[in-house]
Design a protein around this motif. Structure first.
Motif, PDB file in Angstrom:
ATOM      1  N   THR A  43       0.891  -1.096   0.049  1.00  0.00           N
ATOM      2  CA  THR A  43      -0.081  -0.159   0.174  1.00  0.00           C
ATOM      3  C   THR A  43       1.081   1.166  -0.175  1.00  0.00           C
ATOM      4  O   THR A  43       1.842   1.421   0.619  1.00  0.00           O
ATOM      5  CB  THR A  43      -0.812  -0.050   1.263  1.00  0.00           C
ATOM      6  N   GLY A  67      -7.088   5.195  -9.845  1.00  0.00           N
ATOM      7  CA  GLY A  67      -7.023   3.550  -9.490  1.00  0.00           C
ATOM      8  C   GLY A  67      -6.803   3.488  -7.906  1.00  0.00           C
ATOM      9  O   GLY A  67      -7.422   4.332  -7.231  1.00  0.00           O
ATOM     10  N   SER A  68      -6.230   2.469  -7.540  1.00  0.00           N
ATOM     11  CA  SER A  68      -6.243   2.199  -6.141  1.00  0.00           C
ATOM     12  C   SER A  68      -4.717   2.193  -5.641  1.00  0.00           C
ATOM     13  O   SER A  68      -3.747   2.557  -6.236  1.00  0.00           O
ATOM     14  CB  SER A  68      -6.320   0.404  -6.124  1.00  0.00           C
ATOM     15  N   ASN A  69      -4.820   2.519  -4.314  1.00  0.00           N
ATOM     16  CA  ASN A  69      -3.634   2.998  -3.518  1.00  0.00           C
ATOM     17  C   ASN A  69      -2.615   1.476  -3.080  1.00  0.00           C
ATOM     18  O   ASN A  69      -1.649   1.632  -2.515  1.00  0.00           O
ATOM     19  CB  ASN A  69      -3.415   3.827  -2.465  1.00  0.00           C
ATOM     20  N   THR A  70      -3.536   0.544  -3.601  1.00  0.00           N
ATOM     21  CA  THR A  70      -3.098  -1.140  -2.853  1.00  0.00           C
ATOM     22  C   THR A  70      -2.874  -1.836  -4.129  1.00  0.00           C
ATOM     23  O   THR A  70      -3.657  -2.002  -5.069  1.00  0.00           O
ATOM     24  CB  THR A  70      -3.837  -1.583  -1.996  1.00  0.00           C
TER      25      THR A  70
END
Length: 130
Positions: A43, A67-70
């Protein structure tokens, strides 16, 4: 390796970017061990450092992720690389840092130690020049 806007980051590098422009983020992990590692996740958490021991992680109004931080990773084979791409969008000016952490789980003991020493990432978001 960690690259921000195509620039390799290490402890002495400050990456400049423009407020409102997506900033590409690349995390490259190389598995130098003799066995595959994974599954696991990492993350990316932005923060501000007030230089007095206080870190501000409440930046949802200043930075957003495209998008995602993970990043979820199935496995990385021996002597192979695994590269993950994302992007950040800075909404305000300032100096920001990225904290990259692996999720704590049962497999983290099998991860290469060098992965726990990813460089500190310093990003300076500036007003766009008109």
């Amino acid at each position: 390796d960690v690259l921000v806007d195509g620039k390799l980051c290490d402890c002495d590098v400050v990456v400049d970017c423009k407020v409102g422009d997506p900033v590409p983020l690349e995390v490259k992990l190389t598995n130098w061990s003799k066995h595959s590692v994974g599954p696991f996740a990492l993350t990316v958490t932005p923060y501000q450092d007030y230089q007095n021991g206080v870190h501000n992680y409440e930046l949802q109004d200043a930075i957003t992720f495209v998008g995602s931080n993970t990043f979820y990773i199935d496995s990385v084979k021996p002597t192979k690389d695994s590269v993950y791409f994302g992007a950040l969008l800075f909404l305000y000016t300032g100096d920001f840092y990225l904290n990259i952490k692996f999720h704590e789980d049962n497999c983290s003991k099998d991860l290469p130690l060098s992965w726990f020493c990813l460089p500190s990432v310093h990003i300076r978001a500036m007003e766009p020049v008109i």
